[in-house]
Motif scaffolding. Sequence first.
Motif, PDB file in Angstrom:
ATOM      1  N   LEU A 184      28.588  40.376  45.690  1.00 48.98           N
ATOM      2  CA  LEU A 184      28.729  39.692  44.403  1.00 48.98           C
ATOM      3  C   LEU A 184      28.061  40.472  43.290  1.00 48.98           C
ATOM      4  CD1 LEU A 184      28.142  36.007  45.507  1.00 48.98           C
ATOM      5  CD2 LEU A 184      30.283  37.107  44.899  1.00 48.98           C
ATOM      6  N   LEU A 185      26.966  41.107  43.614  1.00 45.39           N
ATOM      7  CA  LEU A 185      26.235  41.860  42.599  1.00 45.39           C
ATOM      8  C   LEU A 185      27.005  43.087  42.131  1.00 45.39           C
ATOM      9  CD1 LEU A 185      22.467  42.012  43.525  1.00 45.39           C
ATOM     10  CD2 LEU A 185      23.469  41.527  41.309  1.00 45.39           C
ATOM     11  N   PHE A 207      33.070  39.608  35.136  1.00 45.51           N
ATOM     12  CA  PHE A 207      31.600  39.510  35.084  1.00 45.51           C
ATOM     13  C   PHE A 207      30.994  40.839  34.688  1.00 45.51           C
ATOM     14  CE2 PHE A 207      33.058  36.297  37.988  1.00 45.51           C
ATOM     15  CZ  PHE A 207      32.324  35.176  37.649  1.00 45.51           C
ATOM     16  N   ASP A 208      30.107  40.808  33.747  1.00 43.62           N
ATOM     17  CA  ASP A 208      29.477  42.056  33.307  1.00 43.62           C
ATOM     18  C   ASP A 208      28.237  42.362  34.143  1.00 43.62           C
ATOM     19  OD1 ASP A 208      31.218  42.829  31.452  1.00 43.62           O
ATOM     20  OD2 ASP A 208      30.123  41.965  29.727  1.00 43.62           O
ATOM     21  N   LEU A 218      29.120  32.532  40.010  1.00 43.78           N
ATOM     22  CA  LEU A 218      28.972  33.391  41.210  1.00 43.78           C
ATOM     23  C   LEU A 218      28.629  32.551  42.432  1.00 43.78           C
ATOM     24  CD1 LEU A 218      27.361  36.680  39.911  1.00 43.78           C
ATOM     25  CD2 LEU A 218      29.655  36.291  40.787  1.00 43.78           C
ATOM     26  N   ILE A 219      27.848  31.525  42.235  1.00 41.54           N
ATOM     27  CA  ILE A 219      27.534  30.650  43.365  1.00 41.54           C
ATOM     28  C   ILE A 219      28.809  30.004  43.881  1.00 41.54           C
ATOM     29  CG2 ILE A 219      26.396  28.474  44.003  1.00 41.54           C
ATOM     30  CD1 ILE A 219      23.970  29.338  42.613  1.00 41.54           C
ATOM     31  N   ASP A 220      29.699  29.674  42.989  1.00 43.47           N
ATOM     32  CA  ASP A 220      31.000  29.146  43.384  1.00 43.47           C
ATOM     33  C   ASP A 220      31.744  30.134  44.274  1.00 43.47           C
ATOM     34  OD1 ASP A 220      30.980  26.685  42.342  1.00 43.47           O
ATOM     35  OD2 ASP A 220      32.574  27.026  40.851  1.00 43.47           O
ATOM     36  N   VAL A 221      31.810  31.359  43.773  1.00 41.65           N
ATOM     37  CA  VAL A 221      32.514  32.404  44.539  1.00 41.65           C
ATOM     38  C   VAL A 221      31.870  32.560  45.905  1.00 41.65           C
ATOM     39  CG1 VAL A 221      33.177  34.834  44.578  1.00 41.65           C
ATOM     40  CG2 VAL A 221      33.138  33.600  42.417  1.00 41.65           C
TER      41      VAL A 221
END
Lengths: 235, 235, 315, 252, 252
Positions: A184-185, A207-208, A218-221
């Motif tokens: 994710l990062l 997302f930047d 992101l928590i959703d993803v």
Amino acid sequence: MENLCKSYRVAEKQLKVLDGLTVEFPEQSITVILGRSGCGKTTLLRVLGGFEEYDSGTLLRPPLHKMGMVFQEPRLMPWLTVWKNVIFGLPKAQVDPDRIRELINTVGLVGFENAYPAQLSGGMQQRAALARALAYDPELILMDEPFAALDHFIREAMQDELLRIFSVHKKSIIFVTHSIDEALLLGQKILVLDQGRVEQEFSLESFDYPRDILSPELIDVKKNIIKIITQRSIT
Amino acid sequence: MENLCKSYRVAEKQLKVLDGLTVEFPEQSITVILGRSGCGKTTLLRVLGGFEEYDSGTLLRPPLHKMGMVFQEPRLMPWLTVWKNVIFGLPKAQVDPDRIRELINTVGLVGFENAYPAQLSGGMQQRAALARALAYDPELILMDEPFAALDHFIREAMQDELLRIFSVHKKSIIFVTHSIDEALLLGQKILVLDQGRVEQEFSLESFDYPRDILSPELIDVKKNIIKIITQRSIT
Amino acid sequence: GEEKPVEQSAGSSSAAEISETAPEFTVNKIGVTYVKSPLNVPSIIEKEKGIFTKAFSEYGLPVEYSNLTTGPEQTQALASGDIQFLYAVGATSVILSASNGADVKIISTYSRSPEAFRLFAGKDSTIQTAADLKGKKIAGPKGTILHELLVAYLATAGLTESDIEFVSMGIPDSQAALVGGTVDCALLAGPVAYNMAKDGYRVVTTGKDLVDATIVVATSGAFYEKNPLLVKRFLEAQAEIAQYMKENAEETLEITAGETELSIEAVKEMFPMYDFSTEITEADITSMKKTEQFMKDNGMIENRVDINGLILKID
Amino acid sequence: MKNFWKAALPIIVIFLLWQVVSDMQIWSSYVLPGPGQVFRSFWAMVKSGVLLLHILVSLWRVLTGFLIAFVLAFLLGILAGVRPASAPYYRHIVEFMRNVPPLSLIALLILWFGIGETSKVIIIVLASFFPMFLNIKKGLASCDIKLLEVGHSLGFNKIQKFCRIMLPHALPDILVGMRVGLGYSWRAIIGAEMIAASRGLGYLILDAQQMSRSDKVIVGIFVIGIVGYLCDCLFSLAIRKALHGGVDNSWS
Amino acid sequence: MKNFWKAALPIIVIFLLWQVVSDMQIWSSYVLPGPGQVFRSFWAMVKSGVLLLHILVSLWRVLTGFLIAFVLAFLLGILAGVRPASAPYYRHIVEFMRNVPPLSLIALLILWFGIGETSKVIIIVLASFFPMFLNIKKGLASCDIKLLEVGHSLGFNKIQKFCRIMLPHALPDILVGMRVGLGYSWRAIIGAEMIAASRGLGYLILDAQQMSRSDKVIVGIFVIGIVGYLCDCLFSLAIRKALHGGVDNSWS
Ligand SMILES: Nc1ncnc2c1ncn2[C@@H]1O[C@H](COP(=O)(O)OP(=O)(O)OP(=O)(O)O)[C@@H](O)[C@H]1O
Ligand SMILES: Nc1ncnc2c1ncn2[C@@H]1O[C@H](COP(=O)(O)OP(=O)(O)OP(=O)(O)O)[C@@H](O)[C@H]1O
Ligand SMILES: [Mg+2]
Ligand SMILES: [Mg+2]
């Protein structure tokens, strides 16, 4: 960079590692391949890198790519010092000591330039291998779990460094990991691999960097990905 | 088990890896050694395991310990299949196929019993090495980042398995990791190592298994640890 | 069979002299060297007919043959006690080893065959006389009859070995060197010499009038002292061989041809060059003395050897 | 110092035994000359300078033959190690030759190459080629694929892969091969100097054998053994210097 | 099939060349007999059974010598590989012997061991011991410490460590050594059968040389080469069977 690839390989009984896989890796972006241990991440990367034949399907690669690879194991030349291992891929004339020194500094190996690989800790070896790939300065970097052996902080530092390199030099990076957070990062595109298929693709280009992993989107993803992986492994 | 140890080793210039270290490892508990890459975790474990001499200090070990070790690298015998690697430490007479099969099941290598190490993925090799150490059934297990190459879910499963083994058989376990979460999940005692010294000891015996890592107390501990480590690396 | 001779007490060896019926010996077998080249007809006949075997079976001693072909090897084997009789060894080898302190004794002559030893030159070589050899490269086995032949031949033109370039090699190698053209002359004997002559290589000289090419039969002094009976029996057997050869001349040639795998013509042509009478004549002794002188002169031996002392007087 | 005594002990024992046996006069001095006699003829040869001459001549032959054999073995070893597909062309011939005694070829060599240095050197080449070839081949062929893949990932071409990965990796094997080969070069000196030599340690021994001079034979044996040993030591030393510890010295 | 032709091609070329040269009559037939003549005498020896006898006798000698050498090399190799501290005691003597030509020892061997089989077998042992010893030593000494530590962690004693880790790890090296050694055993057959042999392939060649029968010499050379080659193939095959693919066959 577009490609379509499909392949399977033998273990003892026929074992389909990549099974009718179709992916496209956009150029100049970070693609993360995420998957469970043994799901075929390394194999996919090796096919992409040309280390492994594939049985059927087609693989289209844009020409003229200088490609670098960080393997899952450090694979340092045991007879060379860290310094020589790092410049291993460079022709003598192209060695720029300052740049190398900076790189070694980045991976935190200052003071160990003249140590042999056997004298390094596991994480340090992995970092030396990373420095080798970066020193080679490829346009496309394939990375196979490069940060797995690193602790939290060095890992963070390395992730930052990778993003910096990416944003400055606009390289293409294909990054294999089993850590969802890391994916994710870093990923602009995340491929979740399972049983030789791409289970799901996520596009995170919106997302930047730097990202906040605890941001609600992101928590959703993340939840999404966890669901997919657990689902698959139950069936 | 009580000991007091102190040692340093050479690299090129004298490099003090363990520097006047004094620790005590309680018996029948899980002690976690936590630290940054290259801080000397592996070295400490190797000294404990008797693989490495120490220069000065004393090391007291209770006698009659059957000791097993999981190394940072898989170290499988390349000429043996997974099955034979797993039973490598057992005398022929003691091999109980059912138990081994169960172990292989636990580490998720069913179907790969007859594969050679070169045919396994990195994570699978590490799991095979784990199974080998468990099959040997030691009273004291030394583990050097055994779960680093495993993905989130397998790692969780393995952690549960380790806790199960621990609670059923009451073995002593010394566990090296660079992941703070893992340390918090597993450790009854956490040693934070830095620059050859024990920076801080945490005793978590009061927390019962399974632990919730998001419980406020543990988050407190985590913050504490992060603070210590970052502090040190700044100085 | 690498049994060493069993040392026995003096009592038992004297017992051998007393009781002819149950003699005891210091050996439990008779080791004989078997050398068939250059054309050692008596050895071939003897082995074919089993004459020694018959002779020594009277004493319950088996006969063992050893294919030791070179002189130094034979004398070495004799010294080690593995071999009792050197059946066909060059007198030069005996003198050499005696000079170096070996316990070796001559019991009879095996053959004289000066004509079988020859100096060859290339097919269209211009070498005619000994004088022509000056400065030439000549190959041959050092310290043997052939070597002696060369030196004697050179002497006829007042030359010495230092006037030529002598290279030491075995007979087959010398042949190859001559054929390959890297030497001017080669010293050859036996079937090799026969083949080369047939092929048109020029014979510069044979050993006739130059050397006597004395081949002898030898044993060790110690063996004779302790087992005189066996040595005597050996000599008797030798006489039997000669007898057989005389009575069955045709068969002798055939057996020889069969064993050496030479053509019968070749054997017929070579056979007359050899004199196989076993008696040690005055001429033999003189020739051996000459040989000894030759070796001393050429620095091959340092200690003089008394030829008369080398010869066992057996009655 | 302690090592020195450990090394000296068995040697001293052997010499003592030799002295005792020759004193007991079981065998005449023709058969087994005593150490004293051997040393005297050794000294005589040293003083007259012939021994040095023999040594130098043989040394030159051995080194020439060894170097040629090494170059050949290296080239063919590379071919076999790097391109196994080419093997069928030469494999059978090489394997055949590997079992043929060089001594049996002396006559043919003389025929073709004469009695000069060529034939002698060929005998030495034949003796030392095969251990080097097999070891080089094995070393190159057993190269770790993982490391080769690193080379591939760095865009190395075949030559770079060979020089920078396979060769260093195969070094211990190559060195073992070279040491065995050097030993065999020395051992072949007798066979080589059977061919019309008039100088050299092999000639010294052969000549002494023919002349029944056991003392000289023993001098020759000792000198060959010791000179060969020294060669080997120098060789090891040179390599150790050249590698300065980069490779573990399992080969020494 | 294609490989067969690849292998056959150079061999056919050699035979053709040979035929042409012998047809040109540069050398007479007793110096370099043509293939036809060689084949005829080969066939004659096959029919009469002598050839088989020679082969069996030599085979027996070679295998005995090879086995003894292997056992010695293995034991000493273990000692050297596992206990390097013991090296000073024998090292110098072994290194010395490694450079001494076995041919120079024939006289001494006859003296001590007589002219029976012992001396012949010793010559073969001397010829094949060293490549095996050095390779075994190297293989054992270069064992991966990491794997040995695994053994330690599993509570292995020295013997277990040796049998279960060092030995399998050293196998490729040991096998290379054995193959080189087997080749040298065959090569030593001439030297061995110089010692009073009356049978055997080495004797066949030596005797034929004396009798000026070049055709038989060549038959002998071919037969040694081919029998040696077959031995080597059988050996490789046996090993491949025994290992069933567990170890990569870099040694073949
Ligand atoms: N050389 C090989 N021969 C046969 N099978 C192989 C080989 N390499 C990998 N495999 C098999 O392919 C499958 C996928 O392996 P791969 O290395 O791609 O996994 P991975 O996703 O990288 O896992 P990890 O996260 O543990 O590294 C595994 O089941 C493995 O057994
Ligand atoms: N064999 C060796 N010789 C010399 N120095 C060594 C050796 N092994 C380790 N070191 C040094 O000791 C230090 C600590 O190494 P160690 O392997 O204990 O680290 P670690 O804490 O296990 O790190 P990681 O998490 O990366 O595995 C490192 O600086 C390393 O360079
Ligand atoms: Mg992988
Ligand atoms: Mg470590």
